[in-house]
Design a protein around this motif. Structure first.
Motif, PDB file in Angstrom:
ATOM      1  N   UNK A  56       0.467  -1.426   0.024  1.00  0.00           N
ATOM      2  CA  UNK A  56       0.009  -0.179  -0.247  1.00  0.00           C
ATOM      3  C   UNK A  56       1.276   1.022   0.084  1.00  0.00           C
ATOM      4  N   UNK A  57       0.164   2.629  -0.403  1.00  0.00           N
ATOM      5  CA  UNK A  57       0.660   3.848   0.075  1.00  0.00           C
ATOM      6  C   UNK A  57       1.156   4.084   1.522  1.00  0.00           C
ATOM      7  N   UNK A  58       2.394   3.684   2.521  1.00  0.00           N
ATOM      8  CA  UNK A  58       2.272   4.145   3.433  1.00  0.00           C
ATOM      9  C   UNK A  58       1.810   5.296   4.187  1.00  0.00           C
ATOM     10  N   UNK A  59       1.868   5.420   5.163  1.00  0.00           N
ATOM     11  CA  UNK A  59       1.069   6.915   5.731  1.00  0.00           C
ATOM     12  C   UNK A  59       2.623   7.516   7.096  1.00  0.00           C
ATOM     13  N   UNK A  60       2.866   8.680   6.835  1.00  0.00           N
ATOM     14  CA  UNK A  60       3.902   9.150   7.356  1.00  0.00           C
ATOM     15  C   UNK A  60       4.170   8.392   9.330  1.00  0.00           C
ATOM     16  N   UNK A 135      16.445  13.216   2.275  1.00  0.00           N
ATOM     17  CA  UNK A 135      14.933  14.325   1.745  1.00  0.00           C
ATOM     18  C   UNK A 135      13.766  13.011   1.419  1.00  0.00           C
ATOM     19  N   UNK A 136      13.024  13.073   2.187  1.00  0.00           N
ATOM     20  CA  UNK A 136      12.485  11.449   1.486  1.00  0.00           C
ATOM     21  C   UNK A 136      10.757  12.502   1.573  1.00  0.00           C
ATOM     22  N   UNK A 137       9.730  12.736   0.720  1.00  0.00           N
ATOM     23  CA  UNK A 137       8.711  13.134   0.933  1.00  0.00           C
ATOM     24  C   UNK A 137       8.445  13.911   0.379  1.00  0.00           C
ATOM     25  N   UNK A 138       9.357  15.173  -0.031  1.00  0.00           N
ATOM     26  CA  UNK A 138       8.835  16.510  -0.111  1.00  0.00           C
ATOM     27  C   UNK A 138       7.328  16.889  -1.476  1.00  0.00           C
ATOM     28  N   UNK A 143       4.523   8.900  -3.773  1.00  0.00           N
ATOM     29  CA  UNK A 143       5.257   8.428  -3.006  1.00  0.00           C
ATOM     30  C   UNK A 143       6.278   7.633  -2.280  1.00  0.00           C
ATOM     31  N   UNK A 144       7.139   6.661  -3.750  1.00  0.00           N
ATOM     32  CA  UNK A 144       8.425   5.581  -3.786  1.00  0.00           C
ATOM     33  C   UNK A 144       9.058   6.818  -2.964  1.00  0.00           C
ATOM     34  N   UNK A 145       9.427   8.204  -3.598  1.00  0.00           N
ATOM     35  CA  UNK A 145      10.534   9.042  -2.620  1.00  0.00           C
ATOM     36  C   UNK A 145      10.194   8.671  -0.901  1.00  0.00           C
ATOM     37  N   UNK A 146       9.153   8.972  -0.466  1.00  0.00           N
ATOM     38  CA  UNK A 146       9.133   8.217   0.934  1.00  0.00           C
ATOM     39  C   UNK A 146       9.033   6.907   1.409  1.00  0.00           C
ATOM     40  N   UNK A 147       8.200   6.097   0.662  1.00  0.00           N
ATOM     41  CA  UNK A 147       7.917   4.643   0.702  1.00  0.00           C
ATOM     42  C   UNK A 147       9.178   4.252   1.136  1.00  0.00           C
ATOM     43  N   UNK A 336       3.633   5.598 -10.338  1.00  0.00           N
ATOM     44  CA  UNK A 336       2.940   4.721 -10.830  1.00  0.00           C
ATOM     45  C   UNK A 336       1.755   5.600 -10.140  1.00  0.00           C
ATOM     46  N   UNK A 337       1.669   6.316  -8.878  1.00  0.00           N
ATOM     47  CA  UNK A 337       0.378   7.329  -8.487  1.00  0.00           C
ATOM     48  C   UNK A 337      -0.463   6.047  -7.995  1.00  0.00           C
ATOM     49  N   UNK A 338      -0.187   5.086  -7.422  1.00  0.00           N
ATOM     50  CA  UNK A 338      -1.104   3.987  -7.108  1.00  0.00           C
ATOM     51  C   UNK A 338      -0.070   2.586  -7.235  1.00  0.00           C
TER      52      UNK A 338
END
Length: 867
Positions: A56-60, A135-138, A143-147, A336-338
């Motif tokens: 899934x997309x992880x939440x913060x 730096x993750x998640x600007x 989402x892959x930037x922070x996941x 992917x935006x998903x």
């Protein structure tokens, strides 16, 4: 036709086939694809969150829980909170290095700071660590930037072997997890509510499109990757402060781009590098890319560098760390935006994207380690060169001041974030026709370690060569804040002009004395509208004074400018003591300058009971939002009113406006957007509401719509359009199309505006010039009403900083930047530009507040009701 149907049927078959495929995320070890073993004592993401990376997309909150669990299990990892988002969510710095280094992190940091101090000599030894920041998640939608932060952290904590141990002995890796938790939370919700047992790859599926305002931006819809220099958002403040705290040698931002793209790595176009950035740093970047190339080649993956994403704007994560002697990196990979999505390059899987981000980050860490000595030596040489450049500059210092304590305090806060030394001016200095007085003015010497940051903030750089910019080309911050400022030459500036060092300015003012008659509020202070709204919200009746007056007080006469706000004591719903407490709160908390009148009569100008004063009504503001609206422009208006002025803002999506009861709203704000698809009924709704007494305030695309639909009697001018009588120059070579575009567009520059300070929209301004941020080529024609354009672009050459073609500069000179007209009982106020751009155009933002508080306090040239 048959061929089209067959092609469409084939596309459907392909799409259905893609949708029907199964999807099980690969184990984290497979995503990392490293030739190592892993410590079984270190938890994997699914052990903590219940979901494997890519499921899934992880939440913060999930990513934070995982980071804390790893830190608890590993002596290689430590965590601290470096800031919080607008919504209060924590932003973590997760530090990975060897266990021995963890016990002396502060000692390592202190020693490392010597590399950025030109007054100290730091020796690079075999034990000196290199500092890498990820730096993750600007952007919350990328989402892959922070996941990828979770598998990267797992590798750093759990990987075993001599190679990883040697790397961690001389490398400190700081992961920022994650810098935009509010946006990431929105995006995770949008995608995860569509989580399905049979994932859907069709790019038109709701999972891949999201919902307005989407998750890219922060709580107030600001793009945080444009915030490193202006630092108007708390997330940006945390990131800039954290970067200065460690001064990383390599700083990477992990992003995503279009789904049909490959993978971009810095640098951008080498000829697009800002002159303040280091050519030596660029060379290091290119050399390190040779090691990243090995990673991509081993995977058989395509990538791109030195294209599109130029590093001219200094407020990016891919540019600002370069002002601190580091090598900035931008990663942009297909999104992917998903979970899965069909693209021109096949079906993308989210776990693949996470894995590739993590693997590329590991390759960059290895490249940083391999070039450790070069990076450290570069940083030390960089700051020594900065001092040399400062000494060679024809300017030795900048001096600045303002009558507005709020804007002055905000600017000092900005300089403090950038670790720039600021001093009180100790003797009077005259520069560019302005007298700068001690006690009211500040000076910034250029001979500082952060010389390049100073220049990046203060310099005006008018660019004459045709140049294409990915972002804005002019952003000079003292102009944006509308400060009086000047460059001082060595002959006009010496050590005798420097007083005590300062980091902040207290904006609180002394409360006024008690008055039984009235209080008068100076409108020129930035937070005066906040104080005034508080009084209106308490039910008090206020009046605006349209001329300059000489107010009588017990302490003597006081000169008050146009737009001062009268607060009568008699005839109010509150008693005199309660009124005095409210105005005193405005002085203490808002920095408002408030005087107690000793007489209703004035020494000059309107008396306090005069006929020319008009009522100030409590604004009830509606902000138009929704799919047709530019969320960034809408967020700026929301931020200005809610965050700064503490005014409630109602939001209604544009498509619902025609069915809404608008009778209770005094103002409608129509931000930049595309409103034509909403049809004539939308324009008719707005027109009828204005005629009944409402004030429509529209910016950029909203203003063009209002003009085209004749809600306002004004013609727009697009200077990019070729006049009918201009002869075509003949066929052009297609290779020159970029030059053609540059000639006919403005990506973002600062222009000089000329403001009518006698107009209600000019209240609070002390002089007739106002810098405005110009993006695009739209302006307002001067019509029959000579009073309808209270702000115009200066005649002659209006550019102050940045790039606009001479063609556009000439065509815009003298045209209207703001148009204000009456319609029926109401008003329409149009802004050609964005008056609160990125929340740093504090000077022009006052015109928005004037439109809200004084929007019906003017008339057209023809007398009569509704004129």
């Amino acid at each position: 036709m048959l061929n089209r149907l067959l092609a469409a049927a084939a596309a459907v078959c392909i799409s259905v086939g893609a949708q029907a495929q199964s999807y099980t995320p690969r184990p984290v070890e497979d995503l990392l694809a490293q030739d190592v073993t892993y410590d079984s004592a270190i938890p994997k993401p699914e052990d903590v969150t219940g979901f494997a990376s890519g499921q899934i997309i992880s939440t913060p909150e999930m990513l934070h829980s995982y980071a804390r669990a790893v830190a608890a299990a590993s002596d290689r990892v430590s965590i601290e909170v470096i800031g919080r988002s607008h919504f209060g969510r924590p932003i973590l710095r997760v530090t990975s290095t060897s266990p021995a280094n963890q016990t002396r992190l502060e000692e390592i940091r202190e020693a490392h700071m010597a590399f950025s101090d030109p007054g100290r000599t730091a020796e690079v030894t075999e034990e000196t660590p290199v500092i890498v920041q990820m730096t993750h998640g600007v952007h919350g939608t990328e989402a892959s930037g922070y996941d990828s932060s979770a598998p990267l952290l797992y590798f750093l904590a759990a990987a075993q072997g001599e190679e990883i141990e040697a790397l961690l002995e001389t490398t400190v890796i700081n992961q920022i997890i994650l810098i935009n938790p509010d946006g990431a939370s929105r995006f995770a919700h949008d995608v995860n509510i569509h989580n399905a047992e049979a994932p859907v790859a069709d790019p038109q599926h709701r999972e891949h499109t999201g919902s307005w305002p989407w998750g890219r931006t922060n709580h107030y819809w600001f793009d945080l990757n444009r915030q490193w220099l202006p630092v108007t958002q708390p997330e940006a403040a945390a990131l800039v402060d954290a970067t200065h705290h460690w001064m990383p040698n390599v700083a990477a931002d992990l992003h995503e781009m279009g789904s049909n793209s490959t993978f971009f790595i810095s640098p951008g176009p080498v000829d697009g590098l800002h002159p303040l950035l280091s050519q030596a740093g660029l060379e290091l970047n290119l050399e390190m890319n040779e090691l990243l190339d090995e990673q991509f080649s081993a995977e058989g993956a395509l990538y791109v560098a030195e294209e599109r994403f130029d590093d001219f704007y200094l407020g990016y994560g891919s540019s600002y760390p370069g002002l601190l002697g580091g090598v900035p990196y931008l990663f942009e990979q297909s999104s992917v935006r998903g979970i899965i999505q069909d693209t021109e390059r096949g079906t993308l899987r989210y776990d693949d994207k996470i894995g590739q981000q993590a693997r590329t980050a590991i390759a960059l860490i290895r490249a940083s380690h391999a070039r450790r000595q070069d990076l450290l030596n570069h940083q030390q040489a960089f700051f020594r060169e900065s001092l040399r450049l400062a000494g060679e500059n024809a300017t030795s210092a900048y001096v600045f001041t303002s009558h507005d304590e709020g804007r002055l305090a905000a600017f000092l806060d900005l300089l403090a974030h950038h670790r720039i030394d600021v001093f009180e001016l100790d003797r009077a200095v005259t520069a560019s026709g302005v007298r700068y007085q001690p006690g009211q003015s500040y000076v910034v010497p250029l001979a500082q370690a952060n010389y390049r940051v100073i220049e990046g903030l203060f310099e005006t750089r008018v660019i004459e060569d045709k140049t294409a910019f990915y972002d804005v080309s002019g952003w000079t911050q003292p102009l944006a804040y509308d400060l009086d400022y000047a460059a001082l030459r060595p002959g006009a500036f010496g050590q005798d002009a420097i007083g005590d060092q300062v980091t902040a300015r207290i904006t609180a003012n002394e409360p006024p004395a008690n008055s039984s008659i009235a209080y008068v509020i100076d409108w020129s202070e930035f937070y005066a509208p906040r104080a005034v709204y508080r009084l209106l919200d308490a039910g008090l009746h206020l009046r605006v004074i349209p001329d300059e007056i000489e107010l009588q007080t017990e302490a003597g006469n006081v000169s008050m400018a146009r737009g001062s706000i009268l607060v009568p004591v008699a005839g109010q719903v509150l008693e005199a003591d309660a009124i005095h407490e409210l105005v005193s709160q405005g002085a203490r908390e808002d920095g408002a300058v408030i005087h107690a009148a000793s007489s209703s009569a004035t020494a000059s100008g309107s008396d306090l009971g005069g006929f020319s004063l008009s009522n100030v009504e409590r604004p009830n503001v509606l902000l138009v939002t929704g799919e047709s609206v530019n969320s960034g422009d809408a967020g700026e208006l929301w931020h200005l009113l809610d965050h700064h002025m503490h005014m409630p803002v109602v939001m209604i999506d544009a498509e619902n406006l025609s069915d809404s009861d608008l009778s209770g709203y005094t103002h409608i704000l129509l931000p930049d957007g595309r409103y034509d698809p909403l049809g004539e009924s939308f324009a008719e709704t707005l027109s009828g509401w204005v005629e009944d007494g409402g004030v429509l305030v529209a910016t950029r695309g909203g203003a063009r719509f209002a003009a085209e639909q004749e809600i306002a009697a004004v013609k727009t001018v697009d200077t990019a359009s070729r006049p009918e009588d201009e002869a075509p120059s003949g066929p052009q070579a297609y290779a020159t199309i970029d030059d053609w575009d540059v000639e006919h567009t403005i990506s973002g520059a600062l222009f000089e505006g000329v403001i009518d300070t006698t107009h209600p929209l000019g209240y609070g301004y002390r002089d007739a010039t106002l810098p405005v941020h110009k993006i695009g080529t739209t302006a307002f024609a001067t019509g029959e009403d000579p009073f309808a354009t209270p702000l115009r672009y200066a005649s002659g050459d209006p550019i102050l900083s940045g790039y606009a073609s001479q063609r556009n500069r000439d065509a815009l000179a003298g045209l209207g930047a703001v148009h204000a007209t009456r319609r029926g009982e109401g008003s329409v106020i149009l802004f050609a530009d964005d008056p609160y751009f990125r929340a740093y155009m504090l000077g022009s933002s006052k015109m928005v507040l004037n439109a809200i508080f004084f929007g019906n306090d003017f008339r057209g040239s023809a007398r009569g009701e509704g004129q």
